[in-house]
Design a protein around this motif. Structure first.
Motif, mmCIF file in Angstrom:
data_model
loop_
_atom_site.group_PDB
_atom_site.id
_atom_site.type_symbol
_atom_site.label_atom_id
_atom_site.label_comp_id
_atom_site.label_asym_id
_atom_site.label_seq_id
_atom_site.Cartn_x
_atom_site.Cartn_y
_atom_site.Cartn_z
ATOM 1 N N ALA A 191 0.825 -1.209 0.000
ATOM 2 C CA ALA A 191 0.000 0.000 0.000
ATOM 3 C C ALA A 191 0.857 1.257 0.000
ATOM 4 O O ALA A 191 0.518 2.258 -0.625
ATOM 5 N N LEU A 192 2.004 1.205 0.701
ATOM 6 C CA LEU A 192 2.887 2.372 0.723
ATOM 7 C C LEU A 192 3.529 2.620 -0.636
ATOM 8 O O LEU A 192 3.783 3.765 -1.021
ATOM 9 N N LYS A 193 3.786 1.538 -1.372
ATOM 10 C CA LYS A 193 4.392 1.688 -2.691
ATOM 11 C C LYS A 193 3.376 2.084 -3.754
ATOM 12 O O LYS A 193 3.761 2.537 -4.832
ATOM 13 N N ALA A 194 2.092 1.867 -3.459
ATOM 14 C CA ALA A 194 1.066 2.178 -4.452
ATOM 15 C C ALA A 194 1.046 3.671 -4.747
ATOM 16 O O ALA A 194 1.309 4.506 -3.886
ATOM 17 N N ARG A 195 0.694 3.985 -5.944
ATOM 18 C CA ARG A 195 0.660 5.384 -6.366
ATOM 19 C C ARG A 195 -0.538 6.091 -5.745
ATOM 20 O O ARG A 195 -1.656 5.626 -5.811
ATOM 21 N N LYS A 196 -0.286 7.244 -5.144
ATOM 22 C CA LYS A 196 -1.346 8.019 -4.520
ATOM 23 C C LYS A 196 -1.842 9.090 -5.487
ATOM 24 O O LYS A 196 -1.129 9.530 -6.388
ATOM 25 N N ASN A 197 -3.120 9.514 -5.279
ATOM 26 C CA ASN A 197 -3.613 10.593 -6.120
ATOM 27 C C ASN A 197 -3.056 11.924 -5.632
ATOM 28 O O ASN A 197 -2.525 12.034 -4.524
ATOM 29 N N ILE A 198 -3.190 12.939 -6.456
ATOM 30 C CA ILE A 198 -2.531 14.212 -6.177
ATOM 31 C C ILE A 198 -3.137 14.927 -4.977
ATOM 32 O O ILE A 198 -2.522 15.856 -4.436
ATOM 33 N N TYR A 199 -4.338 14.509 -4.528
ATOM 34 C CA TYR A 199 -4.981 15.147 -3.394
ATOM 35 C C TYR A 199 -4.842 14.318 -2.109
ATOM 36 O O TYR A 199 -5.551 14.583 -1.134
ATOM 37 N N GLU A 200 -3.921 13.341 -2.105
ATOM 38 C CA GLU A 200 -3.831 12.423 -0.979
ATOM 39 C C GLU A 200 -3.547 13.166 0.327
ATOM 40 O O GLU A 200 -4.151 12.890 1.356
ATOM 41 N N HIS A 201 -2.587 14.081 0.322
ATOM 42 C CA HIS A 201 -2.204 14.783 1.548
ATOM 43 C C HIS A 201 -2.639 16.243 1.535
ATOM 44 O O HIS A 201 -2.141 17.034 2.329
ATOM 45 N N GLU A 202 -3.551 16.596 0.660
ATOM 46 C CA GLU A 202 -3.997 17.971 0.556
ATOM 47 C C GLU A 202 -5.372 18.122 1.179
ATOM 48 O O GLU A 202 -6.244 17.270 0.996
ATOM 49 N N LYS A 203 -5.558 19.216 1.918
ATOM 50 C CA LYS A 203 -6.845 19.502 2.544
ATOM 51 C C LYS A 203 -7.473 20.717 1.875
ATOM 52 O O LYS A 203 -6.782 21.667 1.510
ATOM 53 N N MET A 204 -8.781 20.667 1.721
ATOM 54 C CA MET A 204 -9.521 21.771 1.122
ATOM 55 C C MET A 204 -10.741 22.085 1.972
ATOM 56 O O MET A 204 -11.204 21.243 2.744
ATOM 57 N N ILE A 238 -12.099 13.279 7.417
ATOM 58 C CA ILE A 238 -13.355 13.393 6.677
ATOM 59 C C ILE A 238 -13.006 13.631 5.218
ATOM 60 O O ILE A 238 -12.301 14.592 4.889
ATOM 61 N N VAL A 239 -13.468 12.749 4.346
ATOM 62 C CA VAL A 239 -13.089 12.759 2.939
ATOM 63 C C VAL A 239 -14.337 12.816 2.080
ATOM 64 O O VAL A 239 -15.325 12.130 2.361
ATOM 65 N N LEU A 240 -14.284 13.638 1.026
ATOM 66 C CA LEU A 240 -15.379 13.736 0.063
ATOM 67 C C LEU A 240 -14.877 13.274 -1.292
ATOM 68 O O LEU A 240 -13.773 13.635 -1.717
ATOM 69 N N SER A 241 -15.680 12.459 -1.978
ATOM 70 C CA SER A 241 -15.272 11.935 -3.285
ATOM 71 C C SER A 241 -16.523 11.779 -4.143
ATOM 72 O O SER A 241 -17.639 12.054 -3.710
ATOM 73 N N SER A 242 -16.297 11.321 -5.369
ATOM 74 C CA SER A 242 -17.409 11.029 -6.276
ATOM 75 C C SER A 242 -17.043 9.801 -7.089
ATOM 76 O O SER A 242 -16.011 9.163 -6.852
ATOM 77 N N ALA A 257 -13.999 10.996 -9.573
ATOM 78 C CA ALA A 257 -13.040 11.998 -9.078
ATOM 79 C C ALA A 257 -12.233 11.444 -7.907
ATOM 80 O O ALA A 257 -12.626 10.457 -7.277
ATOM 81 N N PRO A 258 -11.103 12.081 -7.587
ATOM 82 C CA PRO A 258 -10.284 11.620 -6.453
ATOM 83 C C PRO A 258 -10.922 11.986 -5.121
ATOM 84 O O PRO A 258 -11.852 12.798 -5.050
ATOM 85 N N SER A 259 -10.415 11.370 -4.059
ATOM 86 C CA SER A 259 -10.883 11.677 -2.705
ATOM 87 C C SER A 259 -10.154 12.905 -2.186
ATOM 88 O O SER A 259 -8.933 13.012 -2.308
ATOM 89 N N ILE A 260 -10.900 13.836 -1.594
ATOM 90 C CA ILE A 260 -10.333 15.084 -1.092
ATOM 91 C C ILE A 260 -10.661 15.207 0.382
ATOM 92 O O ILE A 260 -11.820 15.100 0.800
ATOM 93 N N GLN A 261 -9.634 15.454 1.188
ATOM 94 C CA GLN A 261 -9.822 15.600 2.635
ATOM 95 C C GLN A 261 -10.353 17.005 2.949
ATOM 96 O O GLN A 261 -9.842 18.000 2.436
#
Length: 288
Positions: free
Chosen positions: A57-70, A273-277, A280-284
């Protein structure tokens, strides 16, 4: 000698001295080795498998919003932009809680300002006797009875999505059903309001609400709206749902239920708390 020089030494000696005895061919007496050895695949323990999955799981590619909060409104704007070609896609909110050992699975009911999908019908089982049992039947309960219903739940004869109980019977059914209904989040409790004398009133409130439930790890998922909904409708749905989760998990005080119940609510901290569709990617979310 020029012709003899092209002959190997052993043949040259035999040719040069024909009287010499011919050398006997030596055969090996070592045991015959197996043609192929099959290596046994080692059986990994659960701990080793978990460590292997964690590394993967650590080696898996993360989406660009993985560590970003909005903020909630910014996250909705990003998801709407990604799903511009699919207005019927669904917003999904994921609330992750820090489940402590022995704590109950988070579960509650909510009436959203604008429902994202049609409501499913609940199958209600009620532990009640006398007048309260008659009121429960008139209110629409599917199964009504006394302590004898416990055996039917244990052997799987009675299936229900919601179980209610009167305060007079809760002590009698807890020893039999606590270990069975507790892990499934169906055990009646005062904190959740499913142990009550107003059985008929609770059943009437169920008709206008939607149930949400977490899994064993404390993760709660719920469809919260459609992409074509106005932004204000989605914001109201999200905030009302998160407020309901906070009350059930003890992160937000509910004055009415706290006054009725003498027990102290255990707190399951909300970690993310994460919102997705759908696409689309998951956004914290940072402001909930």
């Amino acid at each position: 000698m020029s012709t003899l020089s092209s002959i190997c030494r052993q043949c040259y000696r035999s040719f040069a001295s024909p009287a010499a005895p011919l050398a006997a061919r030596q055969f090996s007496t070592s045991p015959v080795a197996l043609a192929r050895q099959v290596n046994k695949i080692p059986v990994l323990s659960k701990k080793a498998l978990a460590a292997k999955a964690k590394k993967r799981a650590l080696k898996a590619r993360k989406n660009i919003y993985e560590h970003e909060k909005m903020t909630l409104t910014d996250a909705i704007a990003v998801l709407r932009a990604v799903e511009v070609a699919k207005p019927n896609s669904t917003y999904e909110i994921v609330v992750k809680t820090a489940m402590t050992r022995g704590s109950a699975v988070p579960k509650g009911r909510i009436s959203l300002p604008r429902e994202a999908k049609p409501k499913t019908e609940d199958r209600i089982l009620v532990f009640a006797e006398g007048r309260q049992a008659e009121e429960a039947k008139r209110a629409g309960a599917h199964i009504v009875g006394g302590i004898d219903l416990a055996d039917g739940i244990i052997n799987g004869r009675h299936q229900a999505t919601t179980i209610l109980c009167t305060p007079a019977l809760i002590r009698a059914i807890t020893p039999k059903l606590g270990r069975i209904l507790g892990p499934r989040g169906l055990m009646p409790s005062e904190r959740r309001g499913t142990v009550t004398d107003d059985i008929a009133g609770y059943i009437r409130r169920l008709s206008g609400t939607t149930e949400w439930r977490g899994d064993k790890s404390g993760t709660i998922r719920m469809a919260i709206g459609k992409i074509h909904f106005p932004v204000d409708d989605v914001v109201r749905n999200v905030r009302q749902f998160v407020s309901s989760v906070k009350r059930v998990t003890g992160n937000q005080k509910d004055t009415e239920s706290d006054q009725k119940s003498k027990s102290v609510k255990p707190v399951n901290a909300i970690t993310r708390i994460v919102l997705s569709s759908s696409q689309a990617p998951s956004i914290q979310i940072s402001d909930l």
